[in-house]
Write a protein that holds these residues in place. Structure first.
Motif, PDB file in Angstrom:
ATOM      1  N   UNK A  98      -3.384 -11.217   4.790  1.00  0.00           N
ATOM      2  CA  UNK A  98      -2.765 -10.150   4.010  1.00  0.00           C
ATOM      3  C   UNK A  98      -1.802  -9.339   4.871  1.00  0.00           C
ATOM      4  N   UNK A  99      -0.685  -8.986   4.274  1.00  0.00           N
ATOM      5  CA  UNK A  99       0.262  -8.059   4.899  1.00  0.00           C
ATOM      6  C   UNK A  99      -0.432  -6.686   4.897  1.00  0.00           C
ATOM      7  N   UNK A 100      -0.241  -5.873   5.961  1.00  0.00           N
ATOM      8  CA  UNK A 100      -0.995  -4.610   6.062  1.00  0.00           C
ATOM      9  C   UNK A 100      -0.832  -3.707   4.821  1.00  0.00           C
ATOM     10  N   UNK A 101      -1.924  -3.008   4.503  1.00  0.00           N
ATOM     11  CA  UNK A 101      -1.946  -2.143   3.323  1.00  0.00           C
ATOM     12  C   UNK A 101      -0.799  -1.138   3.302  1.00  0.00           C
ATOM     13  N   UNK A 102      -0.536  -0.487   4.442  1.00  0.00           N
ATOM     14  CA  UNK A 102       0.493   0.568   4.405  1.00  0.00           C
ATOM     15  C   UNK A 102       1.859  -0.006   4.044  1.00  0.00           C
ATOM     16  N   UNK A 103       2.131  -1.220   4.511  1.00  0.00           N
ATOM     17  CA  UNK A 103       3.418  -1.866   4.180  1.00  0.00           C
ATOM     18  C   UNK A 103       3.480  -2.135   2.682  1.00  0.00           C
ATOM     19  N   UNK A 104       2.405  -2.704   2.143  1.00  0.00           N
ATOM     20  CA  UNK A 104       2.379  -3.069   0.718  1.00  0.00           C
ATOM     21  C   UNK A 104       2.441  -1.835  -0.176  1.00  0.00           C
ATOM     22  N   UNK A 105       1.724  -0.793   0.228  1.00  0.00           N
ATOM     23  CA  UNK A 105       1.703   0.429  -0.589  1.00  0.00           C
ATOM     24  C   UNK A 105       3.105   1.052  -0.620  1.00  0.00           C
ATOM     25  N   UNK A 106       3.800   1.000   0.522  1.00  0.00           N
ATOM     26  CA  UNK A 106       5.179   1.511   0.575  1.00  0.00           C
ATOM     27  C   UNK A 106       6.090   0.740  -0.374  1.00  0.00           C
ATOM     28  N   UNK A 107       5.934  -0.587  -0.389  1.00  0.00           N
ATOM     29  CA  UNK A 107       6.772  -1.424  -1.265  1.00  0.00           C
ATOM     30  C   UNK A 107       6.528  -1.057  -2.726  1.00  0.00           C
ATOM     31  N   UNK A 108       5.262  -0.944  -3.090  1.00  0.00           N
ATOM     32  CA  UNK A 108       4.926  -0.674  -4.492  1.00  0.00           C
ATOM     33  C   UNK A 108       5.334   0.750  -4.878  1.00  0.00           C
TER      34      UNK A 108
END
Ligand code: ADP
Length: 190
Positions: free
Chosen positions: A58-68
């Motif tokens: 998984x790509x790190x949570x903080x990166x994914x949350x920023x994208x969303x």
């Protein structure tokens, strides 16, 4: 309509999201597609995500949350969205609740697409032969096994999480594509 599609790799989330998008004027937000576009364009995000994705992590949570966060702030999602591939961890689900609160948006439902794990390898092998431009870097047996293990450990707990929120609906993902769509529409009441 604002929904999340939940299910293991190969469950048919992307297929169903596209059908629902066309029929119900909700935008498909596929985090996997966003990441694959970034990898293809060799952006900073893409360079960061490329190897992680190829090995099925998984790509790190903080990166994914920023994208969303960025994507949900755009105008086209105001008519509705279908989240496909996000959230994938409890931390992502908790962050999404905060984001939706900030945006004054409410989820209609979380739809879990249930499939027998035994068929997934076959489905993904088939997809690898059908993808335009060649198979995805992660559509091979080794990476799929890893993605399934990650799903079991990190994403499956979301089923209980959303059950607790009273928003979980489950459909049988082993049926034909049209039948699955019909069942999703039925549980959503659309
Ligand atoms: P599938 O559901 O078929 O495994 P996706 O296209 O949803 O594939 O995702 C492909 C890959 O992109 C994942 O294996 C992961 O590396 C990365 N990814 C996508 N969404 C997320 C997310 N929400 N959190 C972390 N990584 C993600």
């Amino acid at each position: 309509m604002r929904i999340i599609l939940l299910g293991p790799p190969g469950a048919g989330k992307g297929t169903q999201a596209k059908v629902i998008e066309d029929k119900h004027k909700a935008i498909q937000l596929s985090t996997g597609e966003i990441l694959r576009a970034a990898v293809a364009a060799e952006t900073e995000l893409g360079l960061k995500a490329k190897d992680i994705m190829a090995r099925g992590d998984l790509v790190p949570d903080d990166v994914m949350i920023g994208i969303v966060r960025d994507r949900l702030g755009e105008d086209d999602v105001k008519t509705g969205f279908i989240l496909d591939g996000f959230p994938r961890t409890v931390a992502q689900a908790e962050a999404l609740e905060g984001l939706l609160d900030e945006l004054d948006m409410k989820l209609d439902a979380v739809v879990e697409i249930q499939v027998d794990e035994g068929i997934l390898i076959g489905r993904i092998e088939k997809r690898a032969t059908e993808t335009d431009g060649g198979p995805r870097a992660d559509d091979n047996v080794e990476s799929l096994k890893k993605r399934l293990a990650v799903y079991r450990e990190q994403t499956a707990p979301l089923i209980t999480f959303y059950q607790g929120r009273g928003s979980l609906k489950s459909v049988d993902g082993m049926a034909a594509v049209d039948d699955v769509t019909r069942e999703i529409e039925e549980v959503l009441g659309v």
